[in-house]
Design a protein around this motif. Structure first.
Motif, PDB file in Angstrom:
ATOM      1  N   PHE A 112      46.484  30.352  48.385  1.00 14.81           N
ATOM      2  CA  PHE A 112      45.667  29.777  47.321  1.00 14.81           C
ATOM      3  C   PHE A 112      44.834  30.867  46.648  1.00 14.81           C
ATOM      4  N   LEU A 113      44.207  31.708  47.450  1.00 15.56           N
ATOM      5  CA  LEU A 113      43.319  32.743  46.913  1.00 15.56           C
ATOM      6  C   LEU A 113      44.072  33.765  46.055  1.00 15.56           C
ATOM      7  N   GLU A 114      45.287  34.026  46.477  1.00 17.23           N
ATOM      8  CA  GLU A 114      46.158  34.934  45.715  1.00 17.23           C
ATOM      9  C   GLU A 114      46.366  34.389  44.297  1.00 17.23           C
ATOM     10  N   LYS A 115      46.656  33.097  44.249  1.00 12.50           N
ATOM     11  CA  LYS A 115      46.886  32.449  42.951  1.00 12.50           C
ATOM     12  C   LYS A 115      45.596  32.443  42.128  1.00 12.50           C
ATOM     13  N   GLN A 116      44.513  32.117  42.799  1.00  8.69           N
ATOM     14  CA  GLN A 116      43.229  32.013  42.108  1.00  8.69           C
ATOM     15  C   GLN A 116      42.798  33.376  41.554  1.00  8.69           C
ATOM     16  N   LYS A 117      43.019  34.405  42.347  1.00  8.19           N
ATOM     17  CA  LYS A 117      42.693  35.769  41.930  1.00  8.19           C
ATOM     18  C   LYS A 117      43.495  36.137  40.682  1.00  8.19           C
ATOM     19  N   PHE A 118      44.782  35.808  40.712  1.00  8.18           N
ATOM     20  CA  PHE A 118      45.643  36.091  39.562  1.00  8.18           C
ATOM     21  C   PHE A 118      45.078  35.451  38.288  1.00  8.18           C
ATOM     22  N   LEU A 119      44.714  34.184  38.386  1.00 11.89           N
ATOM     23  CA  LEU A 119      44.246  33.468  37.196  1.00 11.89           C
ATOM     24  C   LEU A 119      42.967  34.071  36.642  1.00 11.89           C
ATOM     25  N   LEU A 120      42.060  34.477  37.527  1.00 10.16           N
ATOM     26  CA  LEU A 120      40.793  35.028  37.046  1.00 10.16           C
ATOM     27  C   LEU A 120      40.989  36.418  36.443  1.00 10.16           C
ATOM     28  N   GLU A 121      42.011  37.134  36.925  1.00 14.28           N
ATOM     29  CA  GLU A 121      42.225  38.489  36.415  1.00 14.28           C
ATOM     30  C   GLU A 121      43.054  38.524  35.139  1.00 14.28           C
ATOM     31  N   ILE A 122      43.994  37.602  35.051  1.00 14.46           N
ATOM     32  CA  ILE A 122      44.928  37.683  33.923  1.00 14.46           C
ATOM     33  C   ILE A 122      44.239  37.378  32.587  1.00 14.46           C
ATOM     34  N   VAL A 123      43.163  36.583  32.614  1.00 10.19           N
ATOM     35  CA  VAL A 123      42.466  36.272  31.360  1.00 10.19           C
ATOM     36  C   VAL A 123      41.250  37.176  31.139  1.00 10.19           C
ATOM     37  N   HIS A 124      41.043  38.122  32.056  1.00 10.69           N
ATOM     38  CA  HIS A 124      39.865  38.976  31.938  1.00 10.69           C
ATOM     39  C   HIS A 124      39.995  39.924  30.746  1.00 10.69           C
ATOM     40  N   ARG A 125      38.954  40.017  29.959  1.00 10.30           N
ATOM     41  CA  ARG A 125      38.926  40.885  28.769  1.00 10.30           C
ATOM     42  C   ARG A 125      40.193  40.702  27.945  1.00 10.30           C
ATOM     43  N   ILE A 126      40.354  39.482  27.548  1.00 15.24           N
ATOM     44  CA  ILE A 126      41.623  39.062  26.943  1.00 15.24           C
ATOM     45  C   ILE A 126      42.011  39.861  25.699  1.00 15.24           C
ATOM     46  N   GLU A 127      41.027  40.348  24.965  1.00 14.33           N
ATOM     47  CA  GLU A 127      41.421  41.061  23.738  1.00 14.33           C
ATOM     48  C   GLU A 127      41.720  42.537  23.998  1.00 14.33           C
ATOM     49  N   ASN A 128      41.532  42.975  25.259  1.00 15.45           N
ATOM     50  CA  ASN A 128      41.926  44.335  25.644  1.00 15.45           C
ATOM     51  C   ASN A 128      43.321  44.298  26.258  1.00 15.45           C
ATOM     52  N   PRO A 129      43.993  45.453  26.327  1.00 17.25           N
ATOM     53  CA  PRO A 129      45.300  45.460  26.987  1.00 17.25           C
ATOM     54  C   PRO A 129      45.153  45.095  28.466  1.00 17.25           C
ATOM     55  N   LEU A 130      46.225  44.605  29.044  1.00 22.55           N
ATOM     56  CA  LEU A 130      46.217  44.260  30.466  1.00 22.55           C
ATOM     57  C   LEU A 130      46.136  45.551  31.288  1.00 22.55           C
ATOM     58  N   LEU A 131      45.162  45.636  32.204  1.00 20.05           N
ATOM     59  CA  LEU A 131      45.001  46.876  32.961  1.00 20.05           C
ATOM     60  C   LEU A 131      45.238  46.713  34.462  1.00 20.05           C
ATOM     61  N   PHE A 132      45.560  45.514  34.891  1.00 16.99           N
ATOM     62  CA  PHE A 132      45.843  45.314  36.312  1.00 16.99           C
ATOM     63  C   PHE A 132      47.298  45.743  36.560  1.00 16.99           C
ATOM     64  N   GLU A 133      47.457  46.852  37.275  1.00 20.71           N
ATOM     65  CA  GLU A 133      48.777  47.468  37.481  1.00 20.71           C
ATOM     66  C   GLU A 133      49.832  46.486  37.976  1.00 20.71           C
ATOM     67  N   GLU A 134      49.420  45.709  38.931  1.00 26.73           N
ATOM     68  CA  GLU A 134      50.320  44.779  39.594  1.00 26.73           C
ATOM     69  C   GLU A 134      50.964  43.809  38.581  1.00 26.73           C
ATOM     70  N   TYR A 135      50.139  43.288  37.687  1.00 23.62           N
ATOM     71  CA  TYR A 135      50.646  42.305  36.715  1.00 23.62           C
ATOM     72  C   TYR A 135      51.381  43.008  35.582  1.00 23.62           C
ATOM     73  N   LEU A 136      50.952  44.231  35.314  1.00 27.73           N
ATOM     74  CA  LEU A 136      51.622  45.020  34.295  1.00 27.73           C
ATOM     75  C   LEU A 136      53.075  45.259  34.709  1.00 27.73           C
ATOM     76  N   LYS A 137      53.234  45.461  35.997  1.00 28.29           N
ATOM     77  CA  LYS A 137      54.573  45.693  36.516  1.00 28.29           C
ATOM     78  C   LYS A 137      55.416  44.413  36.387  1.00 28.29           C
ATOM     79  N   LEU A 138      54.797  43.282  36.727  1.00 33.18           N
ATOM     80  CA  LEU A 138      55.509  41.998  36.575  1.00 33.18           C
ATOM     81  C   LEU A 138      55.945  41.823  35.122  1.00 33.18           C
TER      82      LEU A 138
END
Ligand code: NAG
Ligand code: NAG
Ligand code: NAG
Ligand code: NAG
Length: 771
Positions: free
Chosen positions: A35-61
């Motif tokens: 659950f926490l893994e999913k929750q962490k993803f959601l909070l990070e993926i919308v972070h600073r939405i108008e900036n490029p995505l900087l979380f390496e893990e999701y960038l790779k996905l």
């Protein structure tokens, strides 16, 4: 697609003991790693939405992602179209404004949403969401993602930050957004230092003399601009560790102990450019939670979603829409009454619209939202075809209603004089996907929104306008005027229905002897809204983990009220299960004429509804306003939410799954209209009816609001029409029965800002927390 029972909360059971409010007792449920893994993803993926995505893990996905039909449990037309448009370079790209009421945008958002919704598991969902974060318009991504979190089975209990924390640009003035984006700690500390030196110099002779002078020369300020009288400028201030955040009492201070917190006092629109009386109400119409409510109210049953395809067929989506619209209009009307602004003017296509509006917002792409001058003629520059098309449709709906029946494409006749046809009427008016057949136009209301926003019907490139997104439209008086026309059609529909008779309403043997209501008191307090996502500094990662060490807050004066209680005394001749409803409405109209219940019915709002097991004899029931079924309290700020998820993720503490507020609850703070010093007269109406529900309700963790989970079929307390018994005309001879009760009340207002106007403020130059 939602499972009927809450997946994360074990329900211990509904205990049927006489004399009890029947809500299930629940066990505390702690989140596990998955659950926490999913929750962490959601909070990070919308972070600073108008900036490029900087979380390496999701960038790779995102980089490794390809569209494969086998990744989805279904693959439909809109998904094909979306991928086709992407390949043709026709997807609304990042940096473009998205409107949920722009036809071309919604077609694409729908295709994207379906990819999210039909993704075969959460891992696939994460991959496609990461891809979308990188490739599609910020607005479209956030919209489709919110919709997916509300509708996917495996997202129950998961939350996104509130919409005003993801896209503060659509809620707060451009000044705040600008200041947040250029926030730099070094510059800030210099500014504070210089300011102090300057003030020391100013005050060296007498601070008293200075502050008196300052009070005389502070002009054009509004009552909510408390900081002016405190001698503060509009820039960032550090929150001293010892001082509590305002309005976010739910946060455990420990969570934020390593975070630097700054706040800035934030203004509402003041219409400095032209005079317009409506800006008196901006503390209400620009309240971020008022606007967010409307956004979420259109998420559960988004107009383009078909109820059989997305599994909410039994949930009266049309009626819910109509009920929400009536409730919001009534609530706005209360506020107009207390500010003596008169009736809501109705939009007329024959004349100009008197009240101009300048939103003072810039969208996430930096472009300013359009505005309207006073006395604006909507027919001046734009497309007559488009205008005629939706006006024609509006007249068509009105004519069908007068004629009393509708013939569908296959020849079936629907009788519009039956109460249950409310659903059909509301679907027609909303123009949603559950219209029985395509010779009634689904997108006509969308077309009208686009017209008033100056957008061409088929345009993809659209300039920001408040009227094409739900989260921004409530700021403008025009929205209420326009929706009043829709409401009038529904009102006419209701007027053709038979009134309830005494036999319908009477519950033999049950009588409401008394309801005592404690003091109703409103005031302005401070609230801090988390706008940290606007920060623009370098994002620091420590061992792959994002270091979130600054929190920016927009501090605003907002309407609130003291919690109040309603103490019922109800007698019953035998034990029985009942539903108790409480409604609040004004006593007078804008001309101070006392209204009869029959005239006033439409201005009442149902504020509470609950199931109760009456015992034989006298029953005493105490209800606290903080327990009302459709209202919610404070939400956890984004920063605190992220930190508590991360602490749990690292195994340092537990994260309670259901501790957050339901997305679709109405803010408790706005339950009462701003009162008067001598009391604004209102009426409470209470009604006890037999419980008729086919099944036990309140099944999910979201039981505190309309929210048994979409698709659970258990969204409402019982099976009666929403607003029952005010859903029909009232016959004053028939209506009064012993199982109902009316009480006159007054709403008072305490002016906590008065002290700043009359006296010099003792701590001049620093923030006064002792409000
Ligand atoms: C969550 O569960 C706890 C423990 O059962 C309960 O007291 C609380 O009211 C629930 N919260 C919500 C928002 O449903
Ligand atoms: C809704 O969707 C279902 C399944 O995709 C389809 O069979 C039905 O015709 C649609 N209904 C309407 C009103 O469009
Ligand atoms: C005609 O359409 C209505 C509304 O969609 C539907 O309920 C009904 O079953 C249809 N009748 C026939 C004969 O197809
Ligand atoms: C009502 O609830 C609020 C908030 O939970 C609480 O502070 C207040 O004391 C309650 N009032 C009564 C009379 O129980």
């Amino acid at each position: 697609m939602r499972c009927a029972l809450a997946c994360f909360v074990s329900i211990v059971g509904c205990v049927l003991v006489a004399g009890q409010i029947l809500e299930p007792t629940q066990q505390m449920k702690y989140a596990d790693k998955v659950f926490l893994e999913k929750q962490k993803f959601l909070l990070e993926i919308v972070h600073r939405i108008e900036n490029p995505l900087l979380f390496e893990e999701y960038l790779k996905l995102a980089k490794d992602f390809h569209f494969e039909k086998t990744d989805y449990t279904q693959y439909d037309y809109y998904m094909e179209k979306f991928v086709g448009a992407y390949k043709a370079g026709y997807i609304l790209p990042r940096g473009e404004f998205f409107g949920a009421l722009v036809k071309t945008h919604i077609m694409q958002a729908w295709g994207l949403f379906n990819h999210f919704y039909y993704a075969k598991d959460f891992e696939t969902f994460m991959r496609v969401a990461s891809w979308a974060r990188v490739h599609v318009s910020e607005g479209m991504f956030v919209y489709a993602l919110n919709l997916a979190i509300i509708h996917r089975d495996d997202s129950e209990g998961l939350i996104l930050p509130t919409i005003y924390e993801i896209l503060p640009q659509h809620f707060f003035t451009s000044k705040l957004v600008y200041e947040a984006q250029k926030f730099d700690y070094d510059v800030w500390s210099k500014q504070i230092m210089y300011e102090k030196e300057y003030k020391d110099y100013l005050y060296q002779d007498s601070m008293e003399a200075y502050t008196t002078h300052m009070h005389i020369y502070t002009k054009n300020w509004k009552t909510w601009q408390c900081w002016k009288m405190m001698g503060l400028a509009e820039h960032w201030y550090a929150v001293d560790g010892a001082q509590v955040l305002t309005g976010v009492s739910s946060v455990n201070a420990d969570i934020l102990k390593d975070t630097h917190i700054y706040f800035m006092p934030t203004d509402y629109t003041r219409n400095v450019e032209w005079y317009n009386e409506q800006s008196k109400l901006s503390y209400f119409t620009e309240d971020v939670e008022w606007n967010a409510y409307w956004y979420y109210a259109h998420m559960d049953y988004a107009y383009f979603l078909n109820s059989s395809q997305y599994d909410f067929a039994s949930e009266r989506r049309g009626e819910y829409w109509a009920h929400n619209m009536q409730t919001m209009l009534a609530r706005y009307y209360w506020e107009r009454l207390t500010q003596e602004l008169g009736e809501i003017p109705e939009y007329s296509s024959l004349s100009t619209y008197e009240e101009g509006y300048q939103p003072q917002l810039n969208s996430y792409n930096g472009i300013k939202f359009g505005f309207r001058e006073n006395d604006f003629d909507h027919k001046r520059y734009t497309n007559f075809d488009q205008f005629n098309r939706f006006m024609f449709y509006y007249r068509r709906v009105t004519l069908l209603l007068e004629q009393g029946h509708i013939t569908t494409g296959n020849g079936t006749v629907i009788d519009l004089r039956k109460p249950e046809s409310m659903e059909v009427m509301a679907n027609l008016l909303e123009g949603n996907a559950d219209l029985f057949d395509s010779h009634y136009e689904i997108y006509w209301r969308v077309l009208s929104h686009m017209y008033f926003a100056g957008a061409e019907p088929n345009a993809l490139h659209v300039l920001p306008h408040i009227f094409i997104n739900y989260e921004t439209m409530f700021r403008d008086p025009f929205t209420y005027s326009y929706y009043k026309r829709f409401y009038q059609v529904l009102s006419k529909f209701t007027s053709f229905l038979p009134a309830y008779t005494k036999t319908d309403l009477l519950l033999p043997g049950v009588s409401v002897t008394d309801v005592q209501v404690s003091e109703l008191l409103t005031y302005f307090d401070y609230s801090d809204f988390d706008v940290s996502t606007l920060l623009n500094d370098k994002m620091v990662f420590d061992d792959g983990q994002y270091v979130w060490n600054k929190m920016l807050l927009a501090r605003q004066q907002r309407l609130n009220h003291k919690p109040f209680t309603m103490d019922y005394i109800i007698t019953a001749d035998k034990p029985q299960k009942v539903v108790i409803r409480a409604f609040l409405g004004p006593k007078f109209d804008s001309n101070r004429r006392v209204l009869s219940l029959a005239q006033n019915r439409e201005n009442f709002i149902e504020i509470d509804e609950f199931i109760y097991q009456l015992a034989a004899g006298e029953n005493k029931i105490e209800r606290n306003s903080s327990d009302f079924y459709w209202t919610i309290g404070e939400r956890s700020p984004y920063t605190a939410l992220y930190k508590s998820v991360m602490l749990a993720y690292e195994g340092k503490q537990q994260f309670i799954v259901n501790a957050t507020q339901p997305h679709n609850g109405f803010p408790d703070r706005l339950l009462l209209p701003r009162g008067w010093a001598k009391g604004f007269p209102m009426q409470l109406f209470f009604f006890v009816a037999p419980y008729n529900g086919a099944h036990e309700h309140y099944p999910s963790y979201e039981h505190t609001s309309f929210g048994g989970g979409i698709g659970s079929g258990k969204r409402y307390v019982d099976d009666m029409p929403l607003n029952y018994p005010f859903d029909r005309p009232i016959d004053e001879v028939e209506v009064f029965v012993p199982n109902m009760f009316i009480r006159n009340v007054k709403v008072y207002h305490e002016d906590r800002l008065e002290k700043y106007q009359e006296h010099n403020y003792a701590n001049f130059g620093s923030f006064d927390y002792l409000n």
